[in-house]
Design a protein around this motif. Structure first.
Motif, short mmCIF file in Angstrom:
data_model
loop_
_atom_site.label_atom_id
_atom_site.label_comp_id
_atom_site.label_asym_id
_atom_site.label_seq_id
_atom_site.Cartn_x
_atom_site.Cartn_y
_atom_site.Cartn_z
N UNK A 311 0.57 -1.23 -0.21
CA UNK A 311 -0.26 -0.12 -0.11
C UNK A 311 0.64 1.36 0.21
N UNK A 312 0.27 2.43 -0.49
CA UNK A 312 1.22 4.00 -0.61
C UNK A 312 0.42 4.53 0.26
N UNK A 313 1.04 5.09 1.19
CA UNK A 313 0.09 5.63 2.43
C UNK A 313 0.81 7.34 2.79
N UNK A 314 0.13 8.15 3.46
CA UNK A 314 0.61 9.50 3.57
C UNK A 314 1.29 9.16 5.42
N UNK A 315 1.07 8.73 6.02
CA UNK A 315 1.27 9.72 7.52
C UNK A 315 1.16 10.04 7.74
N UNK A 316 -0.07 11.27 7.75
CA UNK A 316 0.19 12.18 7.47
C UNK A 316 -0.07 12.84 9.20
N UNK A 317 0.76 13.61 9.14
CA UNK A 317 0.78 14.28 10.43
C UNK A 317 0.70 15.59 10.32
N UNK A 363 -3.56 2.89 -9.24
CA UNK A 363 -4.87 2.35 -8.25
C UNK A 363 -5.06 2.03 -6.94
N UNK A 364 -4.57 0.46 -7.80
CA UNK A 364 -4.68 -0.23 -6.80
C UNK A 364 -3.98 -0.19 -5.26
N UNK A 365 -3.12 1.05 -5.27
CA UNK A 365 -2.37 0.66 -4.25
C UNK A 365 -2.94 1.95 -3.62
N UNK A 366 -3.90 2.78 -3.60
CA UNK A 366 -4.32 3.21 -2.70
C UNK A 366 -5.83 2.88 -2.76
N UNK A 367 -6.20 1.89 -3.03
CA UNK A 367 -7.65 1.21 -2.83
C UNK A 367 -7.76 -0.20 -2.99
N UNK A 368 -8.16 -0.48 -4.07
CA UNK A 368 -8.35 -2.77 -3.88
C UNK A 368 -6.60 -3.42 -2.63
N UNK A 369 -5.98 -3.26 -2.43
CA UNK A 369 -4.64 -3.75 -2.06
C UNK A 369 -4.74 -3.15 -0.59
N UNK A 370 -4.88 -1.89 0.06
CA UNK A 370 -4.70 -1.66 1.54
C UNK A 370 -5.99 -1.82 1.73
N UNK A 371 -7.41 -2.00 1.61
CA UNK A 371 -8.65 -2.48 1.72
C UNK A 371 -8.35 -3.78 1.98
N UNK A 372 -7.27 -4.74 1.06
CA UNK A 372 -7.31 -6.14 1.45
C UNK A 372 -6.07 -6.25 2.79
N UNK A 373 -5.64 -5.39 2.96
CA UNK A 373 -4.74 -5.49 3.77
C UNK A 373 -5.25 -4.96 5.41
N UNK A 374 -6.38 -5.06 5.23
CA UNK A 374 -6.83 -4.35 6.82
C UNK A 374 -7.83 -5.26 7.02
N UNK A 375 -8.92 -6.13 5.49
CA UNK A 375 -9.76 -6.98 6.61
C UNK A 375 -11.20 -6.21 5.98
N UNK A 376 -11.33 -4.86 5.15
CA UNK A 376 -12.21 -3.75 5.38
C UNK A 376 -13.09 -4.28 3.35
N UNK A 377 -12.35 -5.03 2.70
CA UNK A 377 -12.45 -5.45 1.01
C UNK A 377 -13.77 -5.63 1.30
N UNK A 378 -14.69 -6.01 1.86
CA UNK A 378 -15.81 -6.26 1.52
C UNK A 378 -17.04 -4.82 1.45
N UNK A 379 -16.39 -3.82 1.82
CA UNK A 379 -16.91 -3.10 1.84
C UNK A 379 -16.37 -0.89 1.02
N UNK A 380 -14.78 -1.21 0.80
CA UNK A 380 -14.15 -0.96 0.55
C UNK A 380 -13.43 -0.78 -0.48
N UNK A 381 -12.72 0.17 -1.59
CA UNK A 381 -11.48 -0.76 -2.18
C UNK A 381 -11.88 -0.96 -3.68
#
Ligand SMILES: [Zn+2]
Length: 466
Positions: A311-317, A363-381
């Motif tokens: 996944x590509x993330x922000x680590x927004x601070x 787009x997959x790196x900010x949508x489907x792949x992070x969704x799969x990783x965090x367990x949200x894939x049924x609803x998100x991504x």
């Protein structure tokens, strides 16, 4: 005749990894039907239609790594400001880390934060749990409330978040091996870093160059190696946050090959900026791990293209200007972090396109792949029937410079100010509700909801797929 609440249509809608003509019909916040046509007849009778034309309709972006808390203001305000910027960047789901004030180290604090944060959120959110000495006994309680991962921070820090020892990590990883979920690790070697920072300070060096010297590559690589060993020994699952070096990613790849359950992410800033940018930009680009050499950045992009990074993330601070000002004189002591909830995904996509990537792959790196990783894939991504009606509408082409003044909130700054981007956000839609239209926020109070993340049983988890 249809009973949909909303139709979103366009010539380039991302469905099953491809950009196709489609009309998406939305009912009660979920995707009800996807018609393979953007002809107006496909949305006849629908009250509200958003016609993207030739713009890209992507699933809403997912940012697995944000920090929103600012002790100066109320938590609901923090989530309001943070999620407003996330929405302006196309995100519809973010997961926040537990460095709140006080840190979210118990189930009780987790529940309290969940409630207060929801009062201000403009996009949906999850909360990571914590893995640190006071919270080891609280993992099961946090998991029951919606935490699928628990954050461990290895180096000393000024955030009141006790660093995790090897014993803490071992215990936490063993817990995930039994109960599911995973441990997220900020991997920098505590002892090595302590010695290196003392060395720089004793020599009177506290500037940006001292940060690069103290937080040398081996500080990260050594910690990653040890964490992966502990995961292997315990059978636990680990997610390495913000890996900044190709060597670190290669260690994750090798660990996966020998059966360790491991995943990793990279921040947009480690992909977009290098250590020369840091020396030029100063505090605006001060982060930990620090920005790396250009050759490392290029190698990181190769790993990303090879699929080795999940996944590509922000680590927004969201540090205020007042928080950040001391770093001008003393960068060695921080504060470390870049605010980029609004910019990270759009600039990552811009850079990926400049490098010749097909857009769906980026787009997959900010949508489907992070969704799969965090367990949200049924609803998100993904744009698929039954999923939440979360969309980011993007216009591509025609460079426009990033303007930090376009951020939401009192403290507008960005290391990307002035950087040209060919990717602009047009609209963000959260569960069928437009939050951003034509690049502007249209919601004052949020439709954002907390999402409890389901924990797959360890037996059901695939290696690296969590
Ligand atoms: Zn972070």
């Amino acid at each position: 005749m249809t009973t949909a609440d909303l139709a979103v249509r366009g010539e380039r809608v991302l469905v099953d990894g491809e950009l196709v003509r489609a009309t998406i019909l939305v009912r009660a916040g979920r995707i009800a039907t996807i018609e393979a046509s953007c002809d107006p007849a496909a949305s006849a009778g629908v009250g509200r239609v958003i016609d993207a034309g030739a713009d890209i309709v992507s699933p809403g972006f997912i940012d697995l790594h944000v920090h929103f808390d600012n002790p100066a203001i109320d938590l609901a305000d923090d989530f309001h400001v943070g999620t407003a910027n996330a929405a302006l960047g196309g995100c519809t789901f973010v997961i926040e880390h537990p460095f709140s004030t006080p840190p979210t180290t118990t189930a009780e604090r987790y529940a309290a934060k969940r409630g207060r944060a929801a009062a201000g959120a403009l996009v949906d959110f999850g909360l990571w749990g914590a893995l640190t000495e006071p919270s080891l006994r609280e993992l099961d309680g946090q998991r029951a409330l919606g935490a699928v991962g628990f954050k461990a921070f290895l180096p000393d820090n000024t955030m009141g978040f006790p660093p995790a020892s090897d014993d803490d990590l071992r215990e936490g990883l063993a817990n995930t091996a039994r109960e599911g979920g995973f441990v997220l690790v900020h991997a920098e070697d505590r002892e090595g870093l302590r010695v290196a920072i003392d060395r720089e300070r004793a020599a009177g060096r506290t500037d940006c160059a001292a940060v690069l010297a103290a937080r040398a590559p081996w500080i990260e690589v050594e910690a990653v190696r040890r964490v992966l060993d502990l995961a292997g020994q315990t059978g636990g699952a680990v997610h390495l946050v913000h890996l900044s070096l190709p060597e670190s990613v290669d260690l994750v790849t090798a660990a996966r090959a020998r059966g360790v359950r491991a995943s990793c992410e990279a921040t947009a800033h480690h992909l977009l900026l290098d250590c020369d940018d840091f020396l030029r930009l100063g505090w605006r680009a001060l982060c930990a791990p620090p920005l790396r050499r250009r050759s490392d950045v290029e190698e990181l992009w190769r790993r990303l293209r090879d699929g080795a990074i999940d996944a590509v993330v922000s680590d927004h601070c969201p540090y205020s200007l007042a928080d950040k000002a001391p770093a001008q004189a003393n960068a060695l002591d921080g504060p470390f972090g870049i605010q980029s909830a609004r910019e990270f995904a759009l600039l990552f996509l811009d850079e990926a396109l400049r490098r010749g990537w097909p857009l769906p792959e980026a787009l997959a790196l900010v949508t489907s792949r992070p969704a799969d990783l965090c367990g949200a894939a049924r609803r998100k991504g993904r744009i698929t029937v039954g999923a939440d009606a979360d969309f980011a509408v993007l216009r591509i082409g025609g460079e426009q410079p990033i303007d930090a003044e376009g951020q939401f909130g009192p403290d507008r700054w960005s290391p990307y100010h002035g950087r040209p981007s060919t990717v602009q956000l047009r609209s963000t839609i959260v569960r069928g509700r437009p939050v951003v239209l034509d690049g502007r926020l249209v919601e004052a109070a949020g439709p954002g909801q907390f999402l409890a993340l389901p924990v797959a049983t360890p037996a059901a988890m695939s290696i690296g797929g969590l």
